[in-house]
Design an enzyme around this catalytic site. Sequence first.
Site, mmCIF file in Angstrom:
data_model
loop_
_atom_site.group_PDB
_atom_site.id
_atom_site.type_symbol
_atom_site.label_atom_id
_atom_site.label_comp_id
_atom_site.label_asym_id
_atom_site.label_seq_id
_atom_site.Cartn_x
_atom_site.Cartn_y
_atom_site.Cartn_z
ATOM 1 N N ALA A 1 8.962 2.611 -5.742
ATOM 2 C CA ALA A 1 9.313 2.672 -7.163
ATOM 3 C C ALA A 1 9.663 1.286 -7.685
ATOM 4 O O ALA A 1 9.308 0.919 -8.811
ATOM 5 C CB ALA A 1 10.476 3.635 -7.377
ATOM 6 N N CYS B 1 0.077 8.073 20.529
ATOM 7 C CA CYS B 1 0.332 8.169 21.968
ATOM 8 C C CYS B 1 1.810 7.956 22.288
ATOM 9 O O CYS B 1 2.337 8.524 23.239
ATOM 10 C CB CYS B 1 -0.549 7.189 22.744
ATOM 11 N N CYS C 1 1.314 -14.910 -4.559
ATOM 12 C CA CYS C 1 1.588 -13.534 -4.977
ATOM 13 C C CYS C 1 0.391 -12.936 -5.704
ATOM 14 O O CYS C 1 -0.050 -13.467 -6.724
ATOM 15 C CB CYS C 1 2.816 -13.476 -5.877
#
Lengths: 584, 346
Positions: free
Chosen positions: A128, A180, A442
């Site tokens: 969120a 596994c 970014c």
Amino acid sequence: MAQPRYDHSVAGLGEANFEKLRTCKVLVVGAGGIGCELLKNLVLVGCEKLTVVDLDTIDVSNLNRQFLFRKKHVGKSKAEVAGEAIKRFNPNVEVEAIHGNIITNPLFKVDWFRGFDAVINALDNVDARRHVNRMCLAADKPLIEAGTTGFLGQVFCIRKGETACYECFPKPQRVVYPICTIRSTPSQPVHCVVWAKELFKLLFGDASASMLFDDPAAEGEPSSFASACAAVRTTSVDGASKAVGAALAALCDAEVKAQLALGTYKTAKKVPTPLSSPELTDGAASQPPSTITNRPADWDRAVWTAPQCSAEIAEVARELLSNDMKERLGSWEFDKDDEASMRFVAAAANLRCRVFHIDPLSLYEAKGVAGNIVPAIATTNAVVAGLQVLELLRLVEQKCILSEERTSLAEVGRYTYCQRFPTGRKCELLQPVALEGPQPTCYVCRNATIPVALDTNETTLQTFVDVVLKKKLGFIDPAVDKGNSGLVDSEDEGLARNLPLTLAKLPAGGVVNGTLLCVNDFQIDLEVNVEVRHKANKDFDEKANPERVDILTGAAAAPAVATHHDFISQNDENSEPAAKKARH
Amino acid sequence: MATFTSTKPSEEETNKVYDRQIRLWGADAQRRIQASRVLFLGLGPANVELCKNLVLAGFSATVADHRKVDAASLGYNFFADAESIGKGVGEASVENIAELNPFADVKIGSTSSCSDAATAEKLVEGHGVVIVDVPCTRGSEEERKLINEACRKSGAKFLAVRCSGDGAAAFLDLGAEHTYVVETGEGAKKTTSAPQKASYCSYADAVGVAWDSVKNKKMAQPPTPFLLDRLDALFADRPTSKKRSRDEGDFVAFARRELAARSLGLDDTILARHARVAGKCPAHIAAVVGGVLGQEVVKAVSGRGAPTNNVFAFDAATGSGTALFASPVERAAAPKAAVPVDAIEL
């Protein structure tokens, strides 16, 4: 002149700035631990135009800190109850309380975000936060972010082009345990808890979705426990003890012996020891710890014996097989706040721990692990919520918002750490540092290209969309183009046939090493380039990276964090880990 | 006096409500908290927040405030409402405080002033913690010293806080010998130290030190909120003959004189602003201060973690909250394990 109730605010702000604050349209996302404190602060200092969104309902464990809620409100909408409570604190306030999901509710488009002057997050999960960050960048609105974990917390501001965004720095990823590890080689209590949740699903939920399910159509022998487990669901209440005893004997004795015989643990550091079948079958018929009359208050803190675990599982089976519960069989999902499923998971995890020589957990401890419970207290929330309003006032005073000028947040914003003990050379409990600028790497606020490494010959387009784009990169409804040709678009039915294809086999030359894809999502107003790099599946460390995907830059590049708060589900308060120390 | 409690809850019931904090500070700390009663003297901005935080955590509370609810106090006291204007602050607030936590016992305490040691001892009796919200009590510095001495005698933890629009300063006295343990690490890796001892000086000693000595390494002078607190204390207690009004010029001139006499100085803009916002504390600043100090009280009562010894100052202009040391005795070299080098690094 402002009303007398605002004297304390006006004294510091002055009439003109106070008036701006009073009419400032503020969106508060989250009405939980931080949200309750934040809403209280906002209405008391004089913010009269508030909107609050929260999807959650009130739980009894919220009451130690979410002080707008009372026992009588348990089960009700947090946003709505909080909205009512703060109107009593200040009747001038207009509050719009919305019980809804900020990510998925179609009401909350970029345009809707544009209608606010400032957005304040009071959230408890990365997804969120990431979404609101993107919406605020798209709408060009300042975002005041905060998070707490136990005694630690932090507050900081984000604004497009001026500061680092929420996703400029790596965020902890959810841990995914290799199948596994869960089925054969657990080494930590959390592996046993996950196994227990899967067993719960196998017995009472969507069995075929369980990691422990053996597809009858598949080749090879089904596990020795498959039929005994399937029998539990079809038995009567009276037969429950017997069926549970048989299933547990198969799981914790016969199957372990079978695996040992197959040599599964030949090279293992720790070799499992089968439990005694009679202990489990007889135990199933004994007194379950939860039903002991006058049980001590700390009964859930004790570690149950193997027979007690068996008895507890049989008790849960009796409850879920009873006539009034019957229709839910096959659809049960684990919920830490549902007592029966929690008791089941605690008991089953305990048995699993015993087989693998791991210290078994009490019900209380297992709940912390299974529910990813992050400790939370009123004081830390109070501090960060106070600091968030302090930042909001600064934005007003420094003319970052509600002004012709637009002072850059880079100049006036702060990143403040809330510490448990005096820290640094100034001995600070509250430690402000300058905000970082936008990070060139970014992909969210700087549109940097994201390099993604995976096996282009094995990965299907569907997996690429689900795991890489949605789960790791946070897209909601991504459209994918390669040059001029579309590969994915939820509104173009013709493209759906691409989804089962592996990347290399896609039309127009396929998606192979070096292919540049353009990914676009109108819902969050984000467009980024993804550079695909081929890395063969065999070159991934399956244990550390069972999804076999490397995201090589930005927030999604962080290694998974495997503490007992493993972020598998993020349904609890403040699961954002507080920063450990100032970056400076 | 009216008390507000419900029927005695089962431990299982309280465990559910306190679950998220028991997971943080443990069952033993929770038991100590539930066995402790806090006396809130003055329900000002800081104490409203402290009261909320501590009653939620499980402390019982006694609230005492001699004032009547006025319109301005509705800007921080969310326990009162417009209908209670004119009523006693305690009476108007106690019911809503009690509602925060049905497992806590909340009552109204005496609002008479303490003129001697005996009345102070009577006031403090029965309380494990006493918190004075300085601007919202009638008391002078002398009365606070009396209350502090009574706390030292009875073993109660003492806290005095003054909050304004600029920030706050608080004095803690946890007694001549406060025992605590230090925990490091988390989960399975958590280790608990052997009991440590810390010694706190009295409030009288703390406020008696040279102002200039109250600073950490590399600070040119004590943090602004500390100096403003000391100036406010002097200004409030100045002889009546000199008390005309509290106008801006008065305070600025007074402060400049007092600072200069100690070879200290603050910018006139800071002093002028303080004259406007002293005694005014918006709710969010109280929230920051009440949160930090609430945590210190939890540390003090639970005996877990080294509490601040002995001053906390919060500067709203910079956002910095600092731990300071104001004592006539040298700061004891902290035992190595007492303060983890980086307590918050995992």
